[in-house]
Design an enzyme around this catalytic site. Structure first.
Site, PDB file in Angstrom:
ATOM      1  N   SER A   1      -9.688   1.514   2.939  1.00 25.61           N
ATOM      2  CA  SER A   1      -8.814   2.230   1.853  1.00 25.61           C
ATOM      3  C   SER A   1      -7.762   1.562   1.184  1.00 25.61           C
ATOM      4  O   SER A   1      -7.370   2.089   0.259  1.00 25.61           O
ATOM      5  CB  SER A   1      -8.230   3.420   2.794  1.00 25.61           C
ATOM      6  OG  SER A   1      -7.471   2.708   3.655  1.00 25.61           O
TER       7      SER A   1
ATOM      8  N   LYS B   1       0.828  -1.033  -0.081  1.00 31.06           N
ATOM      9  CA  LYS B   1      -0.045  -0.095  -0.028  1.00 31.06           C
ATOM     10  C   LYS B   1       0.884   1.185  -0.043  1.00 31.06           C
ATOM     11  O   LYS B   1       2.054   1.471   0.739  1.00 31.06           O
ATOM     12  CB  LYS B   1      -1.030  -0.134   1.361  1.00 31.06           C
ATOM     13  CG  LYS B   1      -1.973   1.141   1.204  1.00 31.06           C
ATOM     14  CD  LYS B   1      -3.070   0.833   2.600  1.00 31.06           C
ATOM     15  CE  LYS B   1      -3.670   1.872   2.585  1.00 31.06           C
ATOM     16  NZ  LYS B   1      -4.840   1.829   3.706  1.00 31.06           N
TER      17      LYS B   1
ATOM     18  N   SER C   1      -9.820  -0.708   7.276  1.00 30.45           N
ATOM     19  CA  SER C   1      -9.121  -0.510   6.082  1.00 30.45           C
ATOM     20  C   SER C   1      -8.785  -1.510   5.063  1.00 30.45           C
ATOM     21  O   SER C   1      -8.389  -1.555   3.736  1.00 30.45           O
ATOM     22  CB  SER C   1      -8.486   0.629   5.925  1.00 30.45           C
ATOM     23  OG  SER C   1      -9.102   1.956   5.851  1.00 30.45           O
TER      24      SER C   1
END
Lengths: 89, 461
Positions: free
Chosen positions: B132, B57, B156
């Protein structure tokens, strides 16, 4: 609030942003109707095994050295442009 | 296969995913992949993740690739150091496959709030992959990489894992170092993992977990030692919190949970109903605490310390305002404003004080359930399957409520995970296990036992 947060907001965005903020603050405000929740059980968060550690400095071991990150590095100081010098007049 | 062969294969798959328009990657290159592979092939031995490509990420810093946090304000930024989790992956023989798209600064539940465009759901491009950490979830679900790192502040990883039909594990707060994870909500942030199986997720988590002198909040706890495969759950008590199974729960989600609960019972687990009465307040409490911490953490992005400087006349505050106004997207600006508001004089006790009290009540509910003999809790991960892109962007609160079942464990700092338990109208559904602090190994063993007897690809009825 935008000034406190150091955020420029375009005048054209203000109405929509204000409506969204009202919606969010109205939503979270449901907690304020609960009265005093600090009375009673105060549960500490997480596992209770975190020890205090010695306050020792460890090497940063950077992948890139400081001199790779600044235009110049002289006598232990970064030499950087004066604030505003890089903008259009 | 050599790491070089793996790198070439992953590069081909990343290229296919990009050409298909998934928009799940923010940075990768064949040259970077080959450099990583060369390093792995030169290692003297084979670590536990030897030659495995891991997608990262883009709020976890790497020296080899830029780190943008999905934000224009950090476009092109390259960190001078690797995050601790990256160093641990390297030491285990893994390599960084790519940096993945995310909601800007990890603020969102759909990965529609990236400055670099939304991520598409790999099974239905009209839908969102969750967020996210949507880019990481989508790449694992699409079979581009076997595992990925994400981050959790309020669900997330678990929520996109549920939407995409993969495994997502959030460890106990403090299990994994946050050094090199760009801070959002420091009392909540956890580097977390995605994989296609529970076993792979356990391997990845085992490698990145452990104390770190660079993060004073890491725990000096024994490592996560995988349990031997469990065939029976006899002696295990699973609690079903009634607040997580409301009457209006999506029918498909309810049916998949019922089927998973039946399998747990068949495995020998004792199923009991419990109550977590304050969980209903988790989302409003989270949306006070997390924005308050975000407002403080993101103050550093001002064009002087961090961030691409916007042209501005006047004094230094004009520079800050112009830089932040131009550099941050709509959702980040909203959260900074909410955080600034709830911390401002006259409102601090009303909002922040209440939210912290609610947080303690939520943690107390979990403690009470576990002290009452429950080993793990089982709930749906999300109230629905993946929703359509644009469906919730007009109403921030509707978007926040997508995290209603994942926020409570985050606020309590507990380990929790999502695993696929079925499909409704072709879309994956996730089931959530929540464990006591530091009980990741038992939680993963229980999940693996359930995984073995479930057909997660089957349509629920």
């Amino acid at each position: 609030m935008a000034a406190l947060a150091e955020l420029a907001v375009a005048p054209a965005d203000l109405a929509e942003l204000t409506a969204q903020m009202d919606r969010i603050v109205g939503f979270v405000a449901q907690l304020t109707a609960l009265g005093d929740l600090s009375i009673g059980a105060a549960e500490p968060l997480g596992p209770r095994v975190t020890p205090l550690r010695d306050d020792v400095v460890t090497p940063a071991d950077l992948g890139l050295g400081p001199s790779d990150l600044a235009p110049e590095f002289v006598d232990g100081f970064f030499v950087v442009p004066r604030l505003g010098a890089m903008e259009e007049p | 296969m050599s790491a070089r062969e793996v790198a070439l294969a992953v590069g081909a798959r990343l290229g296919e995913a990009d050409r298909a328009g998934l928009n799940a990657t923010l940075a990768w290159s064949e040259a970077a992949l080959l450099a990583e592979a060369e390093r792995v092939d030169a290692l003297p031995g084979q670590g536990p993740l030897h030659a495995l490509p891991v997608a990262i990420k883009d709020n976890i810093v790497t020296t080899g690739l830029p780190t943008t946090c999905g934000s224009r304000i950090l476009e092109g930024y390259r960190s001078p150091f690797d995050a601790t989790v990256i160093r641990r992956l390297h030491a285990a023989g893994a390599f960084v496959a790519c940096k993945t798209n995310l909601d800007e600064f990890a603020m969102g539940s759909s990965t529609e709030h990236s400055a670099f465009g939304r991520v598409l759901h790999p099974m239905d491009h009209a839908r969102v992959p969750g967020g996210s950490s949507g880019g990481s979830a989508a790449l694992v679900a699409a079979g581009v990489v076997p595992m990925a790192l994400g981050s959790e502040t309020g669900g997330s990883v678990r929520q996109p894992a549920s939407f995409c039909g993969v495994v997502g594990v959030k460890p106990t707060y403090g299990r994994v170092s946050r050094y090199g994870l760009v801070a959002f909500g420091s009392s909540l942030d956890c580097v977390s993992v995605f994989a296609r199986t529970v076993g792979d997720a356990a391997r990845l988590l085992g490698v990145i977990a452990g104390p770190d002198p660079r993060d004073a909040t890491t725990l000096s706890a024994p490592p996560i030692t995988p349990h031997a495969p469990v065939r029976s759950l006899s002696g295990t008590t699973i609690g079903l919190p009634r607040e997580y199974f409301p009457g209006d729960l999506d029918r498909g989600v309810r049916a998949a949970c019922d089927a998973a609960i039946a399998r747990l019972r068949e495995l020998g687990a004792t199923i009991v109903e419990v109550s977590l009465p304050h969980s209903a307040l988790a989302v409003p409490a989270y949306y006070i605490i997390a924005p308050a911490e975000a407002a403080a953490n993101l103050a550093r992005f001002d064009g002087a310390r961090y961030g691409a400087r916007a042209p501005a006349g006047g004094d230094v505050r004009a520079l800050y305002r112009a830089t932040r106004g131009a550099g941050f997207g709509a959702e980040v600006r909203r959260r900074i404003l909410v955080g600034t508001y709830v911390l401002s004089a006259g409102y601090y006790d009303t909002y922040y004080g209440h939210a912290q009290a609610v947080r303690r009540r939520i943690a107390g509910d979990f403690s009470h359930a576990f002290a009452g003999g429950v080993d793990f809790l089982f709930t749906p991960t999300a109230p629905t399957t993946a929703f359509k892109a644009g469906e919730k962007t007009g109403d921030p609160v509707a978007m926040y409520l997508a995290d209603v079942f994942v926020c409570p464990a985050s606020l309590a700092g507990l380990p929790a995970m999502s695993l696929p338990i079925g499909r409704s109208e072709g879309l994956p559904i996730g089931g959530q296990l929540i464990a006591p602090p530091l009980a990741e190994a038992g939680m993963l063993a229980t999940a693996a036992a359930l995984e073995r007897v479930l057909d997660a690809g089957a349509e629920v009825r």
